[in-house]
Write a protein that holds these residues in place. Structure first.
Motif, PDB file in Angstrom:
ATOM      1  N   GLU A 145       0.806  -1.216   0.000  1.00 30.82           N
ATOM      2  CA  GLU A 145       0.000   0.000   0.000  1.00 30.82           C
ATOM      3  C   GLU A 145       0.840   1.266   0.000  1.00 30.82           C
ATOM      4  OE1 GLU A 145      -3.501   0.403   2.317  1.00 30.82           O
ATOM      5  OE2 GLU A 145      -3.786  -1.756   2.531  1.00 30.82           O
ATOM      6  N   ALA A 146       2.134   1.140   0.267  1.00 31.39           N
ATOM      7  CA  ALA A 146       3.026   2.293   0.193  1.00 31.39           C
ATOM      8  C   ALA A 146       3.605   2.478  -1.201  1.00 31.39           C
ATOM      9  CB  ALA A 146       4.163   2.149   1.211  1.00 31.39           C
ATOM     10  N   VAL A 158       0.805   8.622   7.503  1.00 26.71           N
ATOM     11  CA  VAL A 158       0.487   7.633   6.467  1.00 26.71           C
ATOM     12  C   VAL A 158      -0.854   7.946   5.811  1.00 26.71           C
ATOM     13  CG1 VAL A 158       1.885   5.816   7.514  1.00 26.71           C
ATOM     14  CG2 VAL A 158      -0.534   6.002   8.123  1.00 26.71           C
ATOM     15  N   ARG A 159      -1.788   8.503   6.578  1.00 22.46           N
ATOM     16  CA  ARG A 159      -3.089   8.841   6.017  1.00 22.46           C
ATOM     17  C   ARG A 159      -2.983  10.001   5.032  1.00 22.46           C
ATOM     18  NH1 ARG A 159      -7.356   6.410   4.797  1.00 22.46           N
ATOM     19  NH2 ARG A 159      -7.590   5.549   6.885  1.00 22.46           N
ATOM     20  N   GLN A 205       0.409   9.034   2.268  1.00 23.88           N
ATOM     21  CA  GLN A 205       0.423   7.778   1.513  1.00 23.88           C
ATOM     22  C   GLN A 205      -0.968   7.198   1.320  1.00 23.88           C
ATOM     23  OE1 GLN A 205       3.142   5.359   3.860  1.00 23.88           O
ATOM     24  NE2 GLN A 205       4.910   6.073   2.702  1.00 23.88           N
ATOM     25  N   ARG A 218      -2.871   5.697   3.413  1.00 29.11           N
ATOM     26  CA  ARG A 218      -2.889   4.371   4.017  1.00 29.11           C
ATOM     27  C   ARG A 218      -3.549   4.433   5.382  1.00 29.11           C
ATOM     28  NH1 ARG A 218       3.094   2.517   4.671  1.00 29.11           N
ATOM     29  NH2 ARG A 218       2.097   0.541   5.173  1.00 29.11           N
ATOM     30  N   SER A 219      -3.950   3.278   5.861  1.00 26.96           N
ATOM     31  CA  SER A 219      -4.479   3.160   7.217  1.00 26.96           C
ATOM     32  C   SER A 219      -3.391   2.613   8.135  1.00 26.96           C
ATOM     33  CB  SER A 219      -5.686   2.227   7.234  1.00 26.96           C
ATOM     34  OG  SER A 219      -5.271   0.898   6.937  1.00 26.96           O
ATOM     35  N   SER A 277      -2.591  -1.082   7.663  1.00 26.18           N
ATOM     36  CA  SER A 277      -1.633  -1.499   6.636  1.00 26.18           C
ATOM     37  C   SER A 277      -0.204  -1.424   7.155  1.00 26.18           C
ATOM     38  CB  SER A 277      -1.789  -0.639   5.385  1.00 26.18           C
ATOM     39  OG  SER A 277      -1.346   0.691   5.619  1.00 26.18           O
TER      40      SER A 277
END
Length: 298
Positions: A18-19, A89-90, A93, A95-96, A99
């Motif tokens: 996810e990154a 990260v939110r 990226q 992302r949660s 992840s």
């Protein structure tokens, strides 16, 4: 040509995937800046509250972790790191936190498998000679007080160790792995940063470099467990086990001793004695890592 990713680190891809859509290094740097701002601001607020409700002695105890309350607050404040990573990260990226940690069920299962194996290892080491630390241990907290505080103490240590793993073996390692193929970079650089964070010549004196080297090796072993398992669970378990012993069972008397059942009969200024036990810690750390590796194969 970039170094190929080893096959035994294939599980790490589940954390990195996810990154990968946003692997630019500037995102990581800005994210780390955001984490630093969040941690700094919230710690300043927390310290202001502590000073506002207490005396200068209370504030000093908070900084050194010399009392149970101070240690619980100090360790729990590492939750600000996790909050900062969550924001980074939110926003940068998309992302949660899930992840970053990996599958919650799998992470929790791997945490328990490794931690249980390390507890058995700890019991085995405890019954083997030598049976002291070079001199009699000094009682710090009464057993009843220590047991009463233990649930909060364990939670505080878990918050602290989880936060460091989320930052170093989670956010930084995964972000670098999304940009670089070589484990030398995505395992090595976070471990060097982890070592730098533990380099404290003012407190450790001549042992500062050895402690930093210990921290770097610990970072590499935790990174290896993360890459092999595909979650942060095993690394958190190893870190939690290590800090449980160092902070809740037997601590140095001059820093972070507020929750310890016993304190050592010497402090950081006794460089020769501390250095001797650091070498033992190196051996125990490697045995702990091997134990975690074996536990994960079951």
């Amino acid at each position: 040509m970039s170094e190929p990713r080893p096959a035994y680190y294939a599980a790490h891809e589940g954390l990195v995937a996810e990154a990968r859509p946003k692997p630019e290094l500037w995102r990581l740097l800005v994210g780390l800046g955001l984490v630093a701002v969040v941690v700094t601001v919230l710690n300043l607020v927390l310290f202001s509250v502590v000073v506002g409700f207490g005396s200068n002695a209370v504030a000093e105890g908070f900084l050194t972790g010399s009392t149970p309350l101070a240690m619980i607050i100090l360790l729990s404040s590492f939750g600000f790191v996790t909050l900062g990573v969550r924001m980074a990260v939110r926003r940068l990226q998309n992302r949660s936190m899930g992840s970053v940690l990996g599958s919650f069920r799998r992470s929790a299962r791997q945490f328990w498998v490794v931690f249980r194996a390390l507890l058995i290892l700890g019991l085995v080491i405890a019954v083997l000679p030598p049976y002291d630390m070079g001199a009699p241990l000094t009682p710090n907290l009464g057993l009843s007080t220590w047991l009463m505080l233990l649930p909060l103490s364990l939670l505080a240590v878990l918050i602290q160790t989880s936060a460091e793993e989320v930052l170093f073996r989670g956010y930084i390692q995964q972000s670098l792995a999304a940009r670089f193929q070589s484990p030398i970079i995505w395992m090595g650089l976070p471990s060097l940063l982890f070592a730098l964070g533990h380099y404290a010549p003012a407190a450790a004196g001549d042992n500062a470099g050895l402690i930093a080297l210990w921290s770097c090796m610990f970072g590499l072993l935790a990174a290896d467990l993360t890459a092999r398992s595909g979650t942060l669970g095993p690394a958190i378990a190893l870190h939690f086990f290590n800090n449980l012993i160092a902070l809740l069972l037997i601590s140095l008397p001059d820093n972070l001793s507020g929750l310890a059942l016993f304190i050592l009969p010497y402090d950081m200024s006794d460089t020769d004695m501390v250095r001797g036990w650091l070498y033992v810690d190196f051996a125990v750390m490697i045995v702990g890592w091997l134990t975690a590796r074996l536990a994960l194969r079951r």
